[in-house]
Write an enzyme that holds these catalytic residues in place. Structure first.
Site, PDB file in Angstrom:
ATOM      1  N   ASN A 107       2.625 -13.716  -8.053  1.00  9.42           N
ATOM      2  CA  ASN A 107       1.674 -13.540  -6.938  1.00  9.42           C
ATOM      3  C   ASN A 107       1.475 -12.082  -6.499  1.00  9.42           C
ATOM      4  O   ASN A 107       1.161 -11.809  -5.343  1.00  9.42           O
ATOM      5  CB  ASN A 107       2.011 -14.465  -5.761  1.00  9.42           C
ATOM      6  CG  ASN A 107       3.297 -14.107  -5.078  1.00  9.42           C
ATOM      7  OD1 ASN A 107       4.085 -13.295  -5.575  1.00  9.42           O
ATOM      8  ND2 ASN A 107       3.527 -14.697  -3.917  1.00  9.42           N
ATOM      9  N   TYR A 128      15.577 -11.747  -1.078  1.00  5.10           N
ATOM     10  CA  TYR A 128      15.169 -13.156  -0.986  1.00  5.10           C
ATOM     11  C   TYR A 128      16.285 -14.062  -0.449  1.00  5.10           C
ATOM     12  O   TYR A 128      16.278 -15.264  -0.731  1.00  5.10           O
ATOM     13  CB  TYR A 128      14.672 -13.639  -2.357  1.00  5.10           C
ATOM     14  CG  TYR A 128      13.289 -13.133  -2.689  1.00  5.10           C
ATOM     15  CD1 TYR A 128      12.219 -13.315  -1.808  1.00  5.10           C
ATOM     16  CD2 TYR A 128      13.028 -12.470  -3.888  1.00  5.10           C
ATOM     17  CE1 TYR A 128      10.951 -12.839  -2.112  1.00  5.10           C
ATOM     18  CE2 TYR A 128      11.749 -11.991  -4.192  1.00  5.10           C
ATOM     19  CZ  TYR A 128      10.719 -12.190  -3.296  1.00  5.10           C
ATOM     20  OH  TYR A 128       9.449 -11.724  -3.588  1.00  5.10           O
ATOM     21  N   HIS A 147       4.336  -8.544  -2.337  1.00  8.33           N
ATOM     22  CA  HIS A 147       5.101  -9.111  -1.225  1.00  8.33           C
ATOM     23  C   HIS A 147       4.825  -8.268   0.010  1.00  8.33           C
ATOM     24  O   HIS A 147       4.737  -7.042  -0.078  1.00  8.33           O
ATOM     25  CB  HIS A 147       6.600  -9.077  -1.535  1.00  8.33           C
ATOM     26  CG  HIS A 147       7.446  -9.342  -0.318  1.00  8.33           C
ATOM     27  ND1 HIS A 147       7.793 -10.599   0.095  1.00  8.33           N
ATOM     28  CD2 HIS A 147       7.966  -8.491   0.610  1.00  8.33           C
ATOM     29  CE1 HIS A 147       8.506 -10.519   1.210  1.00  8.33           C
ATOM     30  NE2 HIS A 147       8.628  -9.250   1.538  1.00  8.33           N
ATOM     31  N   LYS A 163       4.576  -6.104  -7.081  1.00  8.18           N
ATOM     32  CA  LYS A 163       5.509  -6.776  -7.990  1.00  8.18           C
ATOM     33  C   LYS A 163       5.264  -6.406  -9.467  1.00  8.18           C
ATOM     34  O   LYS A 163       4.215  -5.841  -9.808  1.00  8.18           O
ATOM     35  CB  LYS A 163       5.401  -8.291  -7.777  1.00  8.18           C
ATOM     36  CG  LYS A 163       5.876  -8.713  -6.375  1.00  8.18           C
ATOM     37  CD  LYS A 163       5.798 -10.220  -6.190  1.00  8.18           C
ATOM     38  CE  LYS A 163       6.348 -10.624  -4.831  1.00  8.18           C
ATOM     39  NZ  LYS A 163       6.261 -12.085  -4.608  1.00  8.18           N
ATOM     40  N   GLU A 189      13.815  -5.685   5.855  1.00  7.58           N
ATOM     41  CA  GLU A 189      13.380  -5.267   4.515  1.00  7.58           C
ATOM     42  C   GLU A 189      13.257  -3.740   4.395  1.00  7.58           C
ATOM     43  O   GLU A 189      13.643  -3.171   3.380  1.00  7.58           O
ATOM     44  CB  GLU A 189      12.067  -5.976   4.157  1.00  7.58           C
ATOM     45  CG  GLU A 189      12.286  -7.470   3.946  1.00  7.58           C
ATOM     46  CD  GLU A 189      11.019  -8.292   3.754  1.00  7.58           C
ATOM     47  OE1 GLU A 189      11.134  -9.482   3.461  1.00  7.58           O
ATOM     48  OE2 GLU A 189       9.904  -7.745   3.912  1.00  7.58           O
TER      49      GLU A 189
HETATM   50  P1  CMP Z   1       6.909 -13.640  -1.535  1.00  2.00           P
HETATM   51  O1  CMP Z   1       5.873 -13.431  -0.488  1.00  2.00           O
HETATM   52  O2  CMP Z   1       7.500 -12.424  -2.159  1.00  2.00           O
HETATM   53  O3  CMP Z   1       8.086 -14.547  -0.922  1.00  2.00           O
HETATM   54  C1  CMP Z   1       8.829 -15.469  -1.675  1.00  2.00           C
HETATM   55  C2  CMP Z   1       8.417 -15.497  -3.104  1.00  2.00           C
HETATM   56  O4  CMP Z   1       8.935 -16.545  -3.882  1.00  2.00           O
HETATM   57  C3  CMP Z   1       6.933 -15.663  -3.162  1.00  2.00           C
HETATM   58  O5  CMP Z   1       6.267 -14.516  -2.704  1.00  2.00           O
HETATM   59  C4  CMP Z   1       6.733 -16.003  -4.632  1.00  2.00           C
HETATM   60  O6  CMP Z   1       6.783 -14.841  -5.450  1.00  2.00           O
HETATM   61  C5  CMP Z   1       7.991 -16.821  -4.945  1.00  2.00           C
HETATM   62  N1  CMP Z   1       7.718 -18.273  -5.019  1.00  2.00           N
HETATM   63  C6  CMP Z   1       7.698 -18.968  -6.180  1.00  2.00           C
HETATM   64  N2  CMP Z   1       7.458 -20.272  -5.927  1.00  2.00           N
HETATM   65  C7  CMP Z   1       7.350 -20.393  -4.572  1.00  2.00           C
HETATM   66  C8  CMP Z   1       7.091 -21.499  -3.707  1.00  2.00           C
HETATM   67  N3  CMP Z   1       6.930 -22.734  -4.160  1.00  2.00           N
HETATM   68  N4  CMP Z   1       7.016 -21.254  -2.366  1.00  2.00           N
HETATM   69  C9  CMP Z   1       7.183 -20.004  -1.885  1.00  2.00           C
HETATM   70  N5  CMP Z   1       7.434 -18.924  -2.667  1.00  2.00           N
HETATM   71  C10 CMP Z   1       7.512 -19.114  -4.007  1.00  2.00           C
END
Ligand code: CMP
Length: 151
Positions: A114, A51, A117, A11, A128
């Site tokens: 975070n 998403y 992904h 990311k 994906e």
């Molecule tokens: P990712 O694994 O890419 O999948 C969904 C993404 O939404 C997650 O990582 C985070 O980058 C973002 N995200 C932000 N807030 C939340 C949350 N409360 N729960 C899950 N995903 C979140």
């Protein structure tokens, strides 16, 4: 064990913080094969499709904004049981809860930043990979260490 492919996106925060090499290196050292990789600036359409399952959730908009804010690295990784293996290397979604030794546990602090992904299952991986890559962008090849990775 079944040979699988999974989708991984490094990311914008990880690209900006210079963590790309470190992250890719972890997958390489584990013996996971990179079969496709590119850098791109994600547009809103791709972000929304990626998403789509989260549409309507409170974090949807901020997350779309986050991954469209600066370039990402998209990859397809291949290996036996690679979907689960990569998920365990990535760690829990929230870096605060992710174990030390995982990518999010070692480099992240906040759920909204975070780092990475990774596809969470077979169906998601297929969706994906097809969303992010054309078939001709995925390379079918043998790595010389493959015979040493499994019995
Ligand atoms: P990712 O694994 O890419 O999948 C969904 C993404 O939404 C997650 O990582 C985070 O980058 C973002 N995200 C932000 N807030 C939340 C949350 N409360 N729960 C899950 N995903 C979140």
């Amino acid at each position: 064990m079944e040979k699988e492919r999974t989708f991984v996106m490094i990311k914008p925060d990880a690209v900006q913080r210079g963590l790309v090499g470190e992250i890719i290196s972890r997958f390489e050292k584990k013996g996971i094969k990179i079969v496709a990789m590119k850098m791109l600036k994600v547009d809103r359409e791709l972000a929304e499709k990626h998403y789509a399952v989260h549409k309507g959730k409170p974090f949807f908009e901020p997350t779309v904004k986050y991954i469209t804010s600066s370039p990402v690295i998209a990859m397809v990784l291949e290996g036996y049981n690679v979907i689960e293996m990569v998920r365990s290397m990535v760690g829990k979604t929230n870096p605060q809860e992710a174990a030390a030794g995982t990518i999010r546990g070692d480099y992240g602090q906040h759920i909204g930043r975070n780092i990475i992904h990774a596809s969470d299952g077979k169906e998601t991986a297929e969706y994906e990979i097809n969303l992010w890559f054309k078939q001709e962008e995925i390379c079918d090849y043998k790595r010389i260490d493959e015979v040493w990775l499994t019995e």
